[in-house]
Design a protein around this motif. Structure first.
Motif, PDB file in Angstrom:
ATOM      1  N   GLU A  52      34.208  44.065  54.441  1.00 52.05           N
ATOM      2  CA  GLU A  52      33.766  45.392  54.000  1.00 52.05           C
ATOM      3  C   GLU A  52      34.853  46.111  53.205  1.00 52.05           C
ATOM      4  OE1 GLU A  52      33.433  48.380  57.145  1.00 52.05           O
ATOM      5  OE2 GLU A  52      34.181  46.852  58.540  1.00 52.05           O
ATOM      6  N   GLN A  80      31.178  33.689  42.559  1.00 47.61           N
ATOM      7  CA  GLN A  80      30.989  34.698  43.614  1.00 47.61           C
ATOM      8  C   GLN A  80      29.566  35.224  43.586  1.00 47.61           C
ATOM      9  OE1 GLN A  80      32.783  38.625  43.410  1.00 47.61           O
ATOM     10  NE2 GLN A  80      33.237  38.388  41.219  1.00 47.61           N
ATOM     11  N   ASP A  81      29.135  35.726  44.761  1.00 49.28           N
ATOM     12  CA  ASP A  81      27.888  36.455  44.856  1.00 49.28           C
ATOM     13  C   ASP A  81      28.163  37.686  45.717  1.00 49.28           C
ATOM     14  OD1 ASP A  81      27.924  35.575  47.538  1.00 49.28           O
ATOM     15  OD2 ASP A  81      26.696  33.822  47.059  1.00 49.28           O
ATOM     16  N   GLN A  82      27.136  38.309  46.233  1.00 50.76           N
ATOM     17  CA  GLN A  82      27.343  39.537  47.001  1.00 50.76           C
ATOM     18  C   GLN A  82      28.125  39.293  48.291  1.00 50.76           C
ATOM     19  OE1 GLN A  82      23.451  41.274  47.581  1.00 50.76           O
ATOM     20  NE2 GLN A  82      23.609  42.467  45.692  1.00 50.76           N
ATOM     21  N   ALA A  83      27.987  38.110  48.866  1.00 51.67           N
ATOM     22  CA  ALA A  83      28.593  37.854  50.176  1.00 51.67           C
ATOM     23  C   ALA A  83      29.855  37.002  50.125  1.00 51.67           C
ATOM     24  CB  ALA A  83      27.576  37.205  51.107  1.00 51.67           C
ATOM     25  N   LYS A 104      33.334  37.764  51.942  1.00 40.92           N
ATOM     26  CA  LYS A 104      33.949  39.051  51.622  1.00 40.92           C
ATOM     27  C   LYS A 104      33.866  40.003  52.826  1.00 40.92           C
ATOM     28  CE  LYS A 104      32.478  38.815  46.778  1.00 40.92           C
ATOM     29  NZ  LYS A 104      31.633  39.445  45.743  1.00 40.92           N
TER      30      LYS A 104
END
Length: 325
Positions: free
Chosen positions: A262, A276-279, A260
């Motif tokens: 910014e 999905q995860d945070q990154a 992903k």
């Protein structure tokens, strides 16, 4: 006359558990007036397996896989229904039945740490009344296939995890079973040991005709070893068929994984999000829309490090579970 070596009819297993309240008063209440509930670990399973098949019995944690193996091997009694394994009722635990099956569990060893593998195998020879010449021939042949000929006289506790698992397989096969039940056989092993064991199981099935019944969370185990899949969810079967057919059924899509940016906005993703995860994030895209989707994601500055991969077995299973089969 049926060629089925395993038949399962309306097989179910229920467990009764007690809900305990916190504190002293809760403990006293539970003692005199227990709050009990029933958990249905396995629900009315119905399937059959032909002699010589290699079947993957898979599902999420708590799906009832190990419970089913325990019922098929006579370790647990079913709450209802019945099974026939190699012509025997497992509940009766006849001597001939126990001679016809072998069980290898990756998280539970049957070996004695202070004995050498050869000492333990000699013990099995006596218990299962195996002919001496047949025994020696089988040990030599299987040890060579597993590459552990020089480990048979080493104290078991001094062997690596991979070497011990290979000895577990040798111990299972030396009794010449008709059916080999495997529960997470490669768990915790390194890449080389996993490869050797998978190759051995495939060869065993093809050349010896031993029926394989495998449970595993390692999709490489399943896809390499098994020609047929029985997938269970919450104790019930949601798929029973050839592995290739399952892959073809869901083979019209590709998966795009990327990091992903910014500027990432989930609202701009117009394809199904698989994970999905945070990154990172993975989306499912029809094959004919891959180029269009990549162009759109780049234009919208949604991410980087794009990776495209074909359907994998674990993706298919995730799809089945997510659709609520």
């Amino acid at each position: 006359m049926t060629n089925n070596i395993i038949e399962v009819h309306n097989l179910s297993k229920n467990y009764q558990v007690t809900n305990r309240s916190n504190g002293t008063l809760g403990a006293i209440k539970s003692l005199f007036k227990p709050d009990k509930r029933v958990i249905r670990a396995v629900k009315s399973l119905e399937f059959s397996i032909s002699a010589g098949e290699s079947v993957g019995f898979i599902g999420q944690n708590g799906a009832g896989k190990t419970t089913t193996i325990k019922m098929l091997t006579g370790t647990l009694f079913p709450s209802s229904g019945y099974s026939v394994v190699n012509g025997f009722d497992p509940i009766e635990r006849k001597k001939e039945f126990k001679k016809s099956i072998a069980v290898v569990m990756g998280n539970r060893s049957q070996l004695f740490p202070d004995l050498t593998p050869r000492d333990y195998l000699q013990l099995l020879k006596s218990i299962y009344e195996i002919d001496g010449k047949v025994f020696e021939s089988t040990v030599a042949r299987i040890a060579k296939l597993l590459k552990i000929e020089n480990k048979l006289d080493v104290q078991t506790r001094k062997l690596s995890l991979g070497e011990r698992m290979k000895v577990e397989f040798l111990a299972g096969v030396v009794i010449q079973p008709k059916i080999l039940f495997l529960d997470e056989p490669t768990i915790g092993l390194d890449v080389i040991a996993k490869r050797d064991i998978r190759k051995f199981i495939v060869q065993l099935n093809r050349e010896e005709g031993i029926t394989i019944f495998l449970t595993s969370h390692d999709m490489e185990d399943i896809s390499t070893i098994c020609n047929r899949l029985i997938i269970v969810n919450k104790g019930s079967i949601i798929w029973d068929g050839e592995t290739d057919k399952l892959l073809n059924k869901f083979g019209r899509d590709k998966y795009i994984s990327f990091t992903k940016s910014e500027f990432f906005e989930i609202s701009k993703i117009n394809q199904k999000v698989v994970d999905q995860d945070q990154a990172t994030i993975t989306i499912k895209v029809p094959k004919n829309e891959v180029d269009k989707t990549l162009s759109y994601l780049n234009k919208e500055q949604e991410g980087s490090n794009f990776k495209i991969h074909n359907l994998k077995l674990d993706d298919v299973i995730f799809e089945l579970f997510s659709k609520g089969y």
